[in-house]
Write a protein that holds these residues in place. Sequence first.
Motif, PDB file in Angstrom:
ATOM      1  N   ARG A  96      -7.045  -7.268 -18.722  1.00 47.84           N
ATOM      2  CA  ARG A  96      -5.578  -7.331 -18.711  1.00 47.84           C
ATOM      3  C   ARG A  96      -5.071  -8.690 -19.199  1.00 47.84           C
ATOM      4  O   ARG A  96      -4.073  -8.773 -19.912  1.00 47.84           O
ATOM      5  CB  ARG A  96      -5.049  -7.035 -17.309  1.00 47.84           C
ATOM      6  N   ALA A  97      -5.757  -9.749 -18.804  1.00 45.68           N
ATOM      7  CA  ALA A  97      -5.364 -11.091 -19.247  1.00 45.68           C
ATOM      8  C   ALA A  97      -5.511 -11.215 -20.765  1.00 45.68           C
ATOM      9  O   ALA A  97      -4.639 -11.775 -21.440  1.00 45.68           O
ATOM     10  CB  ALA A  97      -6.206 -12.148 -18.538  1.00 45.68           C
ATOM     11  N   LYS A  98      -6.578 -10.668 -21.311  1.00 46.30           N
ATOM     12  CA  LYS A  98      -6.789 -10.684 -22.767  1.00 46.30           C
ATOM     13  C   LYS A  98      -5.670  -9.929 -23.475  1.00 46.30           C
ATOM     14  O   LYS A  98      -5.162 -10.382 -24.511  1.00 46.30           O
ATOM     15  CB  LYS A  98      -8.138 -10.057 -23.130  1.00 46.30           C
ATOM     16  N   GLN A  99      -5.306  -8.765 -22.924  1.00 50.63           N
ATOM     17  CA  GLN A  99      -4.236  -7.982 -23.524  1.00 50.63           C
ATOM     18  C   GLN A  99      -2.921  -8.762 -23.518  1.00 50.63           C
ATOM     19  O   GLN A  99      -2.201  -8.791 -24.513  1.00 50.63           O
ATOM     20  CB  GLN A  99      -4.059  -6.647 -22.789  1.00 50.63           C
ATOM     21  N   ARG A 100      -2.609  -9.387 -22.403  1.00 56.75           N
ATOM     22  CA  ARG A 100      -1.370 -10.181 -22.308  1.00 56.75           C
ATOM     23  C   ARG A 100      -1.409 -11.364 -23.265  1.00 56.75           C
ATOM     24  O   ARG A 100      -0.421 -11.669 -23.923  1.00 56.75           O
ATOM     25  CB  ARG A 100      -1.152 -10.655 -20.878  1.00 56.75           C
ATOM     26  N   LEU A 101      -2.546 -12.035 -23.316  1.00 56.16           N
ATOM     27  CA  LEU A 101      -2.679 -13.178 -24.231  1.00 56.16           C
ATOM     28  C   LEU A 101      -2.495 -12.740 -25.679  1.00 56.16           C
ATOM     29  O   LEU A 101      -1.818 -13.415 -26.460  1.00 56.16           O
ATOM     30  CB  LEU A 101      -4.045 -13.853 -24.071  1.00 56.16           C
ATOM     31  N   LYS A 102      -3.086 -11.619 -26.025  1.00 57.70           N
ATOM     32  CA  LYS A 102      -2.974 -11.114 -27.387  1.00 57.70           C
ATOM     33  C   LYS A 102      -1.513 -10.864 -27.744  1.00 57.70           C
ATOM     34  O   LYS A 102      -1.042 -11.280 -28.808  1.00 57.70           O
ATOM     35  CB  LYS A 102      -3.793  -9.822 -27.538  1.00 57.70           C
ATOM     36  N   THR A 103      -0.792 -10.222 -26.839  1.00 54.57           N
ATOM     37  CA  THR A 103       0.626  -9.947 -27.060  1.00 54.57           C
ATOM     38  C   THR A 103       1.416 -11.251 -27.174  1.00 54.57           C
ATOM     39  O   THR A 103       2.238 -11.415 -28.083  1.00 54.57           O
ATOM     40  CB  THR A 103       1.192  -9.085 -25.903  1.00 54.57           C
ATOM     41  N   MET A 104       1.168 -12.169 -26.270  1.00 53.12           N
ATOM     42  CA  MET A 104       1.890 -13.445 -26.268  1.00 53.12           C
ATOM     43  C   MET A 104       1.577 -14.278 -27.508  1.00 53.12           C
ATOM     44  O   MET A 104       2.448 -14.942 -28.062  1.00 53.12           O
ATOM     45  CB  MET A 104       1.565 -14.220 -24.983  1.00 53.12           C
TER      46      MET A 104
END
Length: 174
Positions: A158-166
Motif C-alpha cells: 500500500r505504501a508503494k502504491q501511495r508513493l507511486k501516485t504521489m
Amino acid sequence: MDEEKKIQILEEVMLEYGNDLVRLAFNYVKDKETAKDMVQETFIKCYEKLDEFRNESNLKTWLYRITINQCKDYLRSWHYRKVQTKSVIENTFRTVFPLTEEKIINQANTEEMLEIVASLTKNYREIIYLYYYKSLTISEITDVTGLNENTVKTRLRRAKQRLKTMMKEADIYG
C-alpha cells in the motif's frame, strides 16, 4: 616531366606510402580525419613539386618531410588553435556542467522524495524507511516492529502504491 608520368608516379606513391604517411600525420595531429587531410595535402604538393624533386634523397623521405612540415604548419595555424581552444572549452562544459546539473536535479528529486515519504502516515513511512533506506527484509522488519509478516507485506504494498501516485503527481522520476 609530362603530366601522364607525374600521375603514374603519384598513383604509385599513394599506394605504396599512403598508409604510412597517415600514421605519421596522426602522430602529430592526433585526429584520423585531419591526418588524412594532411596526407592529401602532401600528395597535392608532391604532384605540384615532382618536377623539382632532384633525387638527392629517397622519395619516401621527401614525402615524410612534406607530411611532417604540413602537420607542423597545421599545428601552428590559427584555425587549429581556434578549433583546439573551442574543443577544450566545449569538453570542459560538457564534463563539468552536465554533471553539476545532473547532481542538482538528483538532489532536488531526492529532497522532494524524502518530503513525500515523510508525508506518508506513520505506519507506511516506518515500513518504507526500514525497507528502502535501511535495506531490511520483510522478516527483519517483522522482528523490528513486532508486526505480523502479512501486515508488513500489506503495508509495504500500500505504501508503494501511495508513493507511486504521489510521485506521479509531483512528476518525480518521469
